[in-house]
Write an enzyme that holds these catalytic residues in place. Structure first.
Site, mmCIF file in Angstrom:
data_model
loop_
_atom_site.group_PDB
_atom_site.id
_atom_site.type_symbol
_atom_site.label_atom_id
_atom_site.label_comp_id
_atom_site.label_asym_id
_atom_site.label_seq_id
_atom_site.Cartn_x
_atom_site.Cartn_y
_atom_site.Cartn_z
ATOM 1 N N SER A 151 5.326 64.414 64.017
ATOM 2 C CA SER A 151 4.701 63.226 63.472
ATOM 3 C C SER A 151 4.614 62.207 64.608
ATOM 4 C CB SER A 151 5.512 62.699 62.279
ATOM 5 O OG SER A 151 4.946 61.506 61.791
ATOM 6 N N TYR A 178 -4.909 57.482 61.904
ATOM 7 C CA TYR A 178 -3.842 58.207 62.601
ATOM 8 C C TYR A 178 -2.509 57.978 61.895
ATOM 9 C CZ TYR A 178 -0.744 59.741 66.378
ATOM 10 O OH TYR A 178 0.230 60.380 67.117
ATOM 11 N N LYS A 182 -0.011 60.780 60.183
ATOM 12 C CA LYS A 182 1.349 60.984 60.670
ATOM 13 C C LYS A 182 2.380 60.742 59.570
ATOM 14 C CE LYS A 182 0.326 62.925 63.438
ATOM 15 N NZ LYS A 182 0.772 64.187 64.104
#
Length: 317
Positions: A151, A178, A182
């Protein structure tokens, strides 16, 4: 006395004295950066490594530059569920079990786009691709296996948006997308761990650190400025930001630590960084630790169900 590792430890240092002979490991994304170094360090310590890559020729060149570690390559494009399912099917047909799966591949802060299946690029690649791939390979996991998902501290930017995962009603921002992907990586590990720990299989997630690799190829000067501004906001008054880029060997350390060195019960269902398990920290001005929304099991199960709907496949593990 157990060795203590930290932000400057390298993968080779973490694995010093560890004999991985007989261990079979799957690493996604072995055509550049962390994937190549992770595979190299594992092979150097005796492991048998299977690596996936979208571009096999690129992977061969990258592995050759790293000293030609013996890595068995499988073609897979995480942005195509057809490719993901074919790669998983190929591995299932071989029927060789794995001790560890390291879900390393991913994209970062890319322009708005869609995967071949119509998903927002970062969520579709980073989360949904691995969701289908790893879940399909669960029958190959040994009873003491681990799944390690990469992650990022970028999860602190945003929780997932289960109601609008493809930015159909939300203005697209590269870092928000993003961050969502994650956070999804962490939530997936939480949900997977809860489903498999009864069989002795544990799942964990981690932040490898800030590393200058091909992952940042979409980072325009404007995006870099945004990232550094966010880091600077997290600094204590009067102090310079406590941020330094890691080398690729340092960035690979937490992957091998959480996969082979840390106690399984310590990392299972947790989030790691700098070779340690992170504490929950919901201070929005801090970049330390893990946000509570990323470790919430009910939230993780909601994402699991949404992910099944999106990929049109159920995984009753």
């Amino acid at each position: 006395m157990a060795k203590t590792f930290g932000s400057e430890s390298t993968a080779d240092e973490v694995l010093e004295g560890v004999n991985l002979t007989g261990k079979r490991v799957l690493v996604t994304g072995v055509s550049a950066g962390l994937g190549v170094e992770t595979a190299r360090s594992l092979v150097a310590h005796g492991a048998t490594v299977v690596g996936t890559a979208r571009d096999l020729e690129k992977a061969r060149r990258a592995l050759a530059a790293a000293g030609n570690p013996s890595v068995e390559l499988v073609e897979m494009d995480l942005a195509s569920l057809a490719s993901v399912r074919k790669a998983a099917e190929d591995l299932l047909k071989r029927a060789k079990p794995f001790d560890v799966i390291i879900a390393n591949a991913g994209v970062m802060a890319c322009p708005q786009g869609k995967t071949q299946d119509g998903f927002e690029t970062q969520f579709g690649t980073n989360h949904l691709g691995h969701f289908v791939f790893v879940n399909r390979l669960v029958p190959l996991l040994k009873s003491s296996a681990r799944v390690v998902t990469l992650s990022s501290a970028g999860h602190q930017i945003s929780d997932v948006d289960i109601e609008d995962p493809n930015f159909e009603r939300t203005p697209y921002q590269a870092f928000t997308a993003y961050g969502r992907s994650k956070t999804a990586n962490i939530l997936y590990a939480v949900a997977l761990d809860s489903r498999l720990k009864g069989r002795g299989v544990r799942a964990t997630s981690l932040h490898p650190g800030g590393i200058q690799t091909e992952l940042g190829r979409h980072m325009t000067p404007e995006l870099v400025e945004q990232m550094m501004a966010r880091i600077n906001r997290g600094a204590k008054p009067g102090q310079a930001p406590a941020f330094r880029f890691k080398s690729v060997p340092q960035g690979s350390a937490t992957s091998v630590w959480s996969g082979f060195v840390a106690p399984a019960d310590a990392v299972g269902g947790r989030y790691c960084e700098d070779c340690h398990v992170c504490e929950v920290n919901d201070d929005a001005t801090s970049r330390v630790g893990v946000r509570s929304y990323a470790l919430n099991l009910a939230h993780a199960n909601d994402l699991w169900r949404k992910s099944e709907q999106m990929v049109n496949e159920r995984f009753p593990l």
